[in-house]
Write a protein that holds these residues in place. Sequence first.
Motif, PDB file in Angstrom:
ATOM      1  N   GLY A  77       0.817  -1.204   0.000  1.00 20.77           N
ATOM      2  CA  GLY A  77       0.000   0.000   0.000  1.00 20.77           C
ATOM      3  C   GLY A  77       0.852   1.255   0.000  1.00 20.77           C
ATOM      4  N   LEU A  78       2.093   1.110  -0.457  1.00 25.18           N
ATOM      5  CA  LEU A  78       3.053   2.211  -0.445  1.00 25.18           C
ATOM      6  C   LEU A  78       3.621   2.432  -1.842  1.00 25.18           C
ATOM      7  CD1 LEU A  78       5.025   1.102   2.730  1.00 25.18           C
ATOM      8  CD2 LEU A  78       3.441   3.010   2.597  1.00 25.18           C
ATOM      9  N   SER A  79       4.208   3.605  -2.051  1.00 23.24           N
ATOM     10  CA  SER A  79       4.880   3.873  -3.308  1.00 23.24           C
ATOM     11  C   SER A  79       6.313   3.364  -3.243  1.00 23.24           C
ATOM     12  CB  SER A  79       4.877   5.374  -3.602  1.00 23.24           C
ATOM     13  OG  SER A  79       5.678   6.056  -2.672  1.00 23.24           O
ATOM     14  N   ARG A  80       6.954   3.302  -4.377  1.00 21.91           N
ATOM     15  CA  ARG A  80       8.299   2.734  -4.446  1.00 21.91           C
ATOM     16  C   ARG A  80       9.308   3.563  -3.669  1.00 21.91           C
ATOM     17  NH1 ARG A  80      11.189   5.354  -8.629  1.00 21.91           N
ATOM     18  NH2 ARG A  80       9.860   6.771  -9.799  1.00 21.91           N
ATOM     19  N   HIS A  81       9.113   4.874  -3.619  1.00 23.51           N
ATOM     20  CA  HIS A  81      10.034   5.727  -2.878  1.00 23.51           C
ATOM     21  C   HIS A  81       9.971   5.432  -1.384  1.00 23.51           C
ATOM     22  CE1 HIS A  81      10.934   8.088  -6.397  1.00 23.51           C
ATOM     23  NE2 HIS A  81       9.643   8.335  -6.599  1.00 23.51           N
ATOM     24  N   VAL A  82       8.763   5.307  -0.873  1.00 19.78           N
ATOM     25  CA  VAL A  82       8.585   5.060   0.554  1.00 19.78           C
ATOM     26  C   VAL A  82       9.076   3.664   0.921  1.00 19.78           C
ATOM     27  CG1 VAL A  82       6.872   4.934   2.404  1.00 19.78           C
ATOM     28  CG2 VAL A  82       6.659   6.669   0.650  1.00 19.78           C
ATOM     29  N   ILE A  83       8.846   2.683   0.041  1.00 17.88           N
ATOM     30  CA  ILE A  83       9.327   1.323   0.302  1.00 17.88           C
ATOM     31  C   ILE A  83      10.844   1.314   0.382  1.00 17.88           C
ATOM     32  CG2 ILE A  83       9.590  -0.961  -0.734  1.00 17.88           C
ATOM     33  CD1 ILE A  83       6.733  -0.764  -1.657  1.00 17.88           C
ATOM     34  N   ARG A  84      11.486   2.052  -0.497  1.00 23.28           N
ATOM     35  CA  ARG A  84      12.951   2.120  -0.485  1.00 23.28           C
ATOM     36  C   ARG A  84      13.467   2.729   0.814  1.00 23.28           C
ATOM     37  NH1 ARG A  84      17.481   2.337  -3.889  1.00 23.28           N
ATOM     38  NH2 ARG A  84      18.924   3.999  -3.350  1.00 23.28           N
ATOM     39  N   GLU A  85      12.870   3.837   1.234  1.00 21.02           N
ATOM     40  CA  GLU A  85      13.288   4.477   2.481  1.00 21.02           C
ATOM     41  C   GLU A  85      13.047   3.571   3.680  1.00 21.02           C
ATOM     42  OE1 GLU A  85      11.167   8.143   2.659  1.00 21.02           O
ATOM     43  OE2 GLU A  85      12.195   8.991   0.923  1.00 21.02           O
ATOM     44  N   MET A  86      11.887   2.940   3.723  1.00 20.83           N
ATOM     45  CA  MET A  86      11.573   2.051   4.847  1.00 20.83           C
ATOM     46  C   MET A  86      12.436   0.797   4.817  1.00 20.83           C
ATOM     47  SD  MET A  86       7.461   2.474   5.046  1.00 20.83           S
ATOM     48  CE  MET A  86       7.161   1.949   6.716  1.00 20.83           C
ATOM     49  N   GLY A  87      12.819   0.353   3.622  1.00 18.58           N
ATOM     50  CA  GLY A  87      13.722  -0.794   3.502  1.00 18.58           C
ATOM     51  C   GLY A  87      15.097  -0.489   4.055  1.00 18.58           C
ATOM     52  N   HIS A  88      15.576   0.730   3.824  1.00 22.50           N
ATOM     53  CA  HIS A  88      16.876   1.143   4.357  1.00 22.50           C
ATOM     54  C   HIS A  88      16.856   1.174   5.883  1.00 22.50           C
ATOM     55  CE1 HIS A  88      19.149   2.016   0.790  1.00 22.50           C
ATOM     56  NE2 HIS A  88      18.220   2.847   0.317  1.00 22.50           N
ATOM     57  N   GLU A  89      15.729   1.566   6.439  1.00 18.69           N
ATOM     58  CA  GLU A  89      15.611   1.699   7.895  1.00 18.69           C
ATOM     59  C   GLU A  89      15.139   0.405   8.557  1.00 18.69           C
ATOM     60  OE1 GLU A  89      13.007   5.002   8.419  1.00 18.69           O
ATOM     61  OE2 GLU A  89      14.301   6.367   7.308  1.00 18.69           O
TER      62      GLU A  89
END
Length: 100
Positions: A77-89
């Motif tokens: 339910g997220l965009s690719r940008h947010v998934i990338r940021e959350m994946g890093h964290e």
Amino acid sequence: MAKKSMIQRDIKRKKLINKHIKKRTIIKNKIKQAHNFEEQLTVQKALQKIPRNSSPTRLRNRCWLSGRSRGYYRIFGLSRHVIREMGHECLIPGLQKSSW
């Protein structure tokens, strides 16, 4: 972050879809059961009186965090940008950013 007006427009569309869904399905069934073309046209005029934004195809999938409509992943339910940021964290369990 998406424009607030676009997010509000989608919220309005969701409300309209929920409001007119029963009426829309009844009219669509009448169109399918019409015996002749003239009868079908009269029923379609009733369908045209319902607001256009009450059609489910007008609804756009949006990221619940940023409101972005493109690059949307249904699983999260997220965009690719947010998934990338959350994946890093390490905020999304089971997701690991690949690097080579």
